[in-house]
Design a protein around this motif. Structure first.
Motif, PDB file in Angstrom:
ATOM      1  N   ARG A  86     -72.923  23.357  11.867  1.00 37.91           N
ATOM      2  CA  ARG A  86     -73.232  24.649  12.605  1.00 37.91           C
ATOM      3  C   ARG A  86     -74.853  24.848  12.453  1.00 37.91           C
ATOM      4  NH1 ARG A  86     -72.130  28.966  10.161  1.00 37.91           N
ATOM      5  NH2 ARG A  86     -70.344  28.253   9.031  1.00 37.91           N
ATOM      6  N   LEU A  87     -75.340  24.939  11.033  1.00 42.02           N
ATOM      7  CA  LEU A  87     -76.595  25.223  10.564  1.00 42.02           C
ATOM      8  C   LEU A  87     -77.440  24.148  10.882  1.00 42.02           C
ATOM      9  CD1 LEU A  87     -75.313  26.628   7.149  1.00 42.02           C
ATOM     10  CD2 LEU A  87     -76.224  27.657   8.727  1.00 42.02           C
ATOM     11  N   GLY A  88     -77.244  23.090  11.394  1.00 43.00           N
ATOM     12  CA  GLY A  88     -78.042  21.755  11.415  1.00 43.00           C
ATOM     13  C   GLY A  88     -78.632  21.218  10.304  1.00 43.00           C
ATOM     14  N   LEU A  89     -77.970  21.428   9.233  1.00 37.59           N
ATOM     15  CA  LEU A  89     -78.494  21.254   7.695  1.00 37.59           C
ATOM     16  C   LEU A  89     -78.557  19.855   7.430  1.00 37.59           C
ATOM     17  CD1 LEU A  89     -77.919  23.742   4.866  1.00 37.59           C
ATOM     18  CD2 LEU A  89     -77.718  21.127   4.703  1.00 37.59           C
ATOM     19  N   GLN A  90     -79.535  19.346   7.797  1.00 37.31           N
ATOM     20  CA  GLN A  90     -79.762  17.929   7.393  1.00 37.31           C
ATOM     21  C   GLN A  90     -78.811  16.978   8.016  1.00 37.31           C
ATOM     22  OE1 GLN A  90     -80.518  16.852   3.075  1.00 37.31           O
ATOM     23  NE2 GLN A  90     -82.060  18.639   3.259  1.00 37.31           N
ATOM     24  N   ILE A  91     -77.960  17.303   9.086  1.00 39.94           N
ATOM     25  CA  ILE A  91     -77.181  16.674  10.102  1.00 39.94           C
ATOM     26  C   ILE A  91     -77.417  17.287  11.540  1.00 39.94           C
ATOM     27  CG2 ILE A  91     -75.106  17.496   9.352  1.00 39.94           C
ATOM     28  CD1 ILE A  91     -73.656  15.129  10.339  1.00 39.94           C
ATOM     29  N   PRO A  92     -77.903  16.753  12.713  1.00 39.57           N
ATOM     30  CA  PRO A  92     -78.044  15.319  12.563  1.00 39.57           C
ATOM     31  C   PRO A  92     -79.441  15.015  12.043  1.00 39.57           C
ATOM     32  CG  PRO A  92     -78.258  16.518  14.743  1.00 39.57           C
ATOM     33  CD  PRO A  92     -77.816  17.502  13.786  1.00 39.57           C
ATOM     34  N   ASN A  93     -79.685  13.821  11.417  1.00 44.00           N
ATOM     35  CA  ASN A  93     -80.664  13.406  10.765  1.00 44.00           C
ATOM     36  C   ASN A  93     -81.101  12.001  11.065  1.00 44.00           C
ATOM     37  OD1 ASN A  93     -82.332  12.903   8.412  1.00 44.00           O
ATOM     38  ND2 ASN A  93     -80.598  12.499   7.428  1.00 44.00           N
TER      39      ASN A  93
END
Ligand SMILES: Cc1cc2nc3c(=O)[nH]c(=O)nc-3n(C[C@H](O)[C@H](O)[C@H](O)COP(=O)(O)O)c2cc1C
Length: 503
Positions: A86-93
């Motif tokens: 949801r946060l886009g936190l280091q994924i996708p990466n």
């Protein structure tokens, strides 16, 4: 065979600042939530055009390098996969190494330092990939040596859990030794002949197997790539633990450090230099970097407004996910210590200890998060105020360089180029413009190759690799790729300094 270039003598004048742009091929690297801001281009990280623009801007701004962080798993301890996605936190990466050739093709002097872990993938293939990049970029690559810290990363590579912290560094030490043998010792400088008439492309007398037999790896060699401009890429490492410090002091040319106060920073530098001297290295050759947040405005009011704008969007949930928090700090009485809150919840500090201490109050931790947790190396102000702070960091704290945190793409980079860099240049605080063809190491240290006091140099002379075993010229029964690490129960990291612990 040493292939050593003579270091360029240091020019007189004030100490200058080395600057890397801190990047990661994802939407939310460190300052979470800000990708949503109007005009922020971070969502374009999957486009080639985004990276080409980043590289062109960084080079035009006179930066040394783009420094690409990386993880090979997800942050699933707090909020699970749902929160990270949801946060886009280091994924996708995306894979950082794959970005480099494209950026190198549109630049001539910019360096590229990419993160790669010594824990999961074997050294032979990595040695080849790095040498290919060093060759194609004319020696503009560096490597951020990490040992990885996400349990999910371990599970992605066939283990039940993370290797125990210190044993990851034991493995890293051997990993680096294998690489040095391949990069420094396998090919002589003059091994490529390109002799059309004599029908000899390379000279077999000047290329050798490495026959490495160690605790973790068995690698026959030879290295598959010819000598490259730097041989070993510029070695960066960040560490906060005593065991990590030992590895950094043996190998790293540039060490990331943290510290809340000038005294802590100076002590950290002194400790690392002393450890490097104990490893037989010249301690003056190590450079020290910090992550820095610089928010610039033409006026103080403009800088404050920008800071407030960034903070409004900042995601505390993102910080908790990134910290692998064991508990939701927002749910506790702010006057409690983290230790008390953990005890109430029946939880241990775990990986959260990389960022927080048990003695810290919940309120202090939340304030630290909301103010971006920048510690000493953070300033929002005019170019003059920022340059004043940087001069203190250089002259009194003793650092050599920064990884510039980005709050907004491309606003942070553009502000650096148009506001901060000109002021630093006016004060003589940036190195001279890089010359096309100059290697990244030359730019940082005045030489193309590692110095003779570095452990890698030991593999250059002909006598240091074992004589070839004539008996086994065929395929080995136990190639390096089959040596899987043995998992161990995760233990709590003994960090000396939490500031060097993230990301
Ligand atoms: C500037 C900086 C960049 C880092 N980049 C990464 C990274 O990209 N990937 C990673 O796995 N760890 C990264 N780390 C974490 C370090 O590799 C290391 O795990 C951390 O500093 C804790 O040190 P220790 O391993 O000695 O306990 C970074 C740390 C810092 C300070």
């Amino acid at each position: 065979m040493t292939g050593q270039s003579t270091p360029t003598p240091a020019t007189s004048g004030p100490k200058t600042l080395h600057v890397n742009l801190f990047e990661m091929a994802c939407v939310s690297h460190i300052v979470h939530g800000l990708w949503r801001e109007e005009g922020n281009q971070r969502h374009r990280f999957g486009e080639m055009a985004f990276w080409l623009e980043t590289a062109r801007k960084a080079e035009a701004a006179g930066m040394d390098a783009i420094f690409l962080a990386d993880v090979i798993g997800i942050y699933d301890r707090f909020g699970g996969l749902d929160a990270s996605l949801r946060l886009g936190l280091q994924i996708p990466n995306l894979d950082p190494l794959s970005l480099i050739p494209a950026m190198a093709a549109v630049t001539t002097t910019l360096g590229f330092a990419a993160t790669f872990s010594t824990t999961y993938e074997p050294p032979f293939a990595f040695a080849r990939r790095m040498s290919t990049l060093d060759l194609l970029t004319d020696g503009r690559v560096g490597w951020n040596v990490v040992t990885s810290y996400l349990p999910n990363a371990a599970r992605n590579f066939g283990l039940d859990g993370e290797l125990e912290h210190d044993s990851r560094y034991d493995r890293a030490d051997e990993y680096l030794d294998v690489l040095y043998k391949l990069w420094e010792g396998s090919w002589q400088d003059d091994a490529i002949l390109q002799d059309r008439d004599g029908d000899r492309f390379a000279d077999p007398e000047r290329v050798r197997h490495i026959d490495h037999e160690g605790t973790h790896f068995r690698v026959e060699g030879p290295h598959l790539v010819q000598p490259t401009p730097q041989r070993t890429p510029v070695l960066f490492q960040a560490t906060g633990s005593p065991r990590g410090l030992k590895t950094a002091s043996r190998h790293a040319e540039a060490v990331f450090i943290g510290g809340r106060t000038q005294d802590e920073v100076r002590a950290h530098i002194a400790r690392t230099r002393a450890a490097a001297a104990a490893e037989g290295r010249d301690p003056s050759e190590l450079k020290f970097y910090v992550m820095a947040g610089l928010i610039a405005g033409q006026t103080e009011a403009e800088a404050k407004e920008k800071l407030a704008r960034y903070r409004r969007l900042y995601s505390v949930e993102g910080a908790l996910v990134h910290a692998q928090a064991e508990i939701d700090l927002r749910q506790f009485d702010p006057s409690l210590t983290i230790g008390e809150a953990l005890a109430q919840s029946g939880r241990e500090l775990g990986n959260m200890g990389r960022r927080f201490g048990t003695e810290q109050t919940i309120g202090a931790a939340l304030t630290q998060i909301a103010s971006f947790d920048e510690g000493r190396f953070f300033i929002a102000g005019t170019p003059g105020q920022i340059a004043d702070a940087i001069e203190t960091w250089l002259d009194e704290d003793g650092i050599d360089g920064i990884n510039l945190r980005q709050y907004h793409s491309f606003e942070t980079l553009d502000d650096y180029a148009s506001l901060i860099a000109p002021e630093l240049r006016r004060r003589g605080r940036l190195p001279p413009a890089a010359k096309p063809g100059e290697t990244l190491r030359h730019r940082l240290t005045g030489r193309d190759r590692l110095p003779d006091t570095h452990p890698a140099a030991a593999y250059r002379s002909a006598g240091t690799l074992p004589a070839r075993h004539k008996a086994h010229s065929g395929v080995r029964s136990d190639p390096s790729t089959s040596t899987s690490p043995t998992p161990a129960a995760p233990t709590q990291d003994k960090t000396l300094s939490k500031e060097a612990a993230l990301p």
